[in-house]
Design an enzyme around this catalytic site. Structure first.
Site, PDB file in Angstrom:
ATOM      1  N   PRO A   1       0.815  -1.212   0.000  1.00  0.00           N
ATOM      2  CA  PRO A   1       0.000   0.000   0.000  1.00  0.00           C
ATOM      3  C   PRO A   1       0.851   1.266   0.000  1.00  0.00           C
ATOM      4  CG  PRO A   1      -0.413  -1.362   1.959  1.00  0.00           C
ATOM      5  CD  PRO A   1       0.739  -1.945   1.243  1.00  0.00           C
TER       6      PRO A   1
ATOM      7  N   ARG B   1       3.116  -9.470   7.758  1.00  0.00           N
ATOM      8  CA  ARG B   1       4.511  -9.108   8.038  1.00  0.00           C
ATOM      9  C   ARG B   1       4.669  -8.134   9.201  1.00  0.00           C
ATOM     10  NH1 ARG B   1       6.850  -8.494   1.888  1.00  0.00           N
ATOM     11  NH2 ARG B   1       5.703 -10.268   1.111  1.00  0.00           N
TER      12      ARG B   1
ATOM     13  N   ARG C   1      18.798  -0.871  -2.746  1.00  0.00           N
ATOM     14  CA  ARG C   1      17.688  -0.397  -3.568  1.00  0.00           C
ATOM     15  C   ARG C   1      17.816  -0.852  -5.007  1.00  0.00           C
ATOM     16  NH1 ARG C   1      12.745   1.087  -2.163  1.00  0.00           N
ATOM     17  NH2 ARG C   1      12.805   2.075  -0.148  1.00  0.00           N
TER      18      ARG C   1
END
Length: 281
Positions: free
Chosen positions: A2, A111, A271
């Site tokens: 989200p 999680r 990343r």
DNA sequence: ACAAATACCTGTAAGC
DNA sequence: TGCTTACAGGTATTTG
């Protein structure tokens, strides 16, 4: 996962279904979901009426008739689901918010990166003030990314050596952008995600701000992105549709819809970013 | 002041 | 088949 468009979709549905209802009880079964304060503190909002549902970045703010604010963050795998009292409880349900009329909002989060807390409403703050100003816990957040302004971005990006994508997902810079939308915004703006933030020219910053606004608006209109892992679902359990419009995210080695070249993946540190070497520079 | 690394967590998938 | 390992990543915190 989200991000802003998914949280905004949830916000609109919570507002539509629950504003005007009274909270009966908030039962916590997951310790980690409520980690900022004792779970018993939630008795403070029992019998309060839900008056407004706000959002800043990825934070959802349920505002009650006496001025208190219940904050929800969905983390990576969090879901808010509507249920009726007595419905079977799915795995990883960590909190249940019961409203009058028998309907419930259930916080489900495998999680456990998500959380729920009663905000510290700043003394003397008014309800018409922006959420980061009213709530101490949100004070560190930058402006909401859905309204990204070029002039602001020009100032905060100046002199920054960090990769553009790292800055876009930094909630102190803009609130609400995560991994998916950072890649899509860079794609829309025609900018490499590994460009140093401070290397952008004026026109590029303007394009970046415009792209942030248009990508997020389109994603909200499509009710967010639901990926193959199905982690994002709206209040009623329905999937979003914006993943069908993704240009780069998750499209490794697939042809770019604009130029046909293969989508690539860049990595730096922990990343990574999907991008099109033909369209982004 | 800024940038990078790390801890937290569990379901899923890949590798042996 | 069953085990181990890597990966996903938002936020807070630590380290450089």
């Amino acid at each position: 996962m989200p991000e802003l468009p998914e949280v905004e979709t949830v916000r609109r549905d919570v507002s539509r279904l629950f504003v005007g209802r009274k909270l009966q009880r908030l039962v916590v079964t997951g310790r980690r979901t409520v980690r900022r304060h004792a779970p018993e503190l939630f008795v403070r909002i029992e019998r309060q009426e839900l008056t407004n549902v706000g959002r800043h970045g990825k934070y959802l703010c349920l505002e009650w008739s006496d001025g208190q604010v219940l904050v929800a963050h969905l983390g990576m795998s969090g879901q808010l689901l509507v249920a009726t009292a007595g419905d079977p409880t799915v795995a990883h349900t960590h909190a249940v918010i019961s409203f009058d009329g028998g309907r419930e909002l259930r916080f489900v989060d495998p999680r456990t990166f998500g959380e729920l807390f009663l905000a510290d409403v700043r003394a003397g703050s008014r309800r018409d003030e922006a959420l980061p100003e009213r709530l101490a816990e949100l004070g560190h957040l930058g402006p909401d990314a859905a309204g990204a302004e070029p002039a602001y971005l020009e100032v905060v990006l100046a002199g920054r050596r960090a990769p553009l994508k790292s800055l876009l997902v930094d909630q102190r810079v803009l609130a609400g952008i995560g991994n998916i939308y950072a890649d899509e915004i860079c794609s829309e703006a025609g900018l490499r995600p590994d460009r140093a933030g401070g290397s952008l020219g004026h026109d590029e910053v303007v394009s970046l701000a415009q792209s942030a606004r248009s990508v997020l608006a389109a994603a909200i209109a499509a009710r967010g992105s639901t990926l193959g892992d199905q982690q994002y679902r709206d209040l009623l359990g329905n999937a979003g549709r914006y993943q069908l419009q993704h240009k780069v995210y998750g499209r490794l080695a697939m042809p770019c819809v604009s130029c046909g070249r293969s989508i690539e993946r860049l990595r730096w540190g922990a990343r990574s970013a999907f991008w099109c070497p033909g369209c982004q520079r």
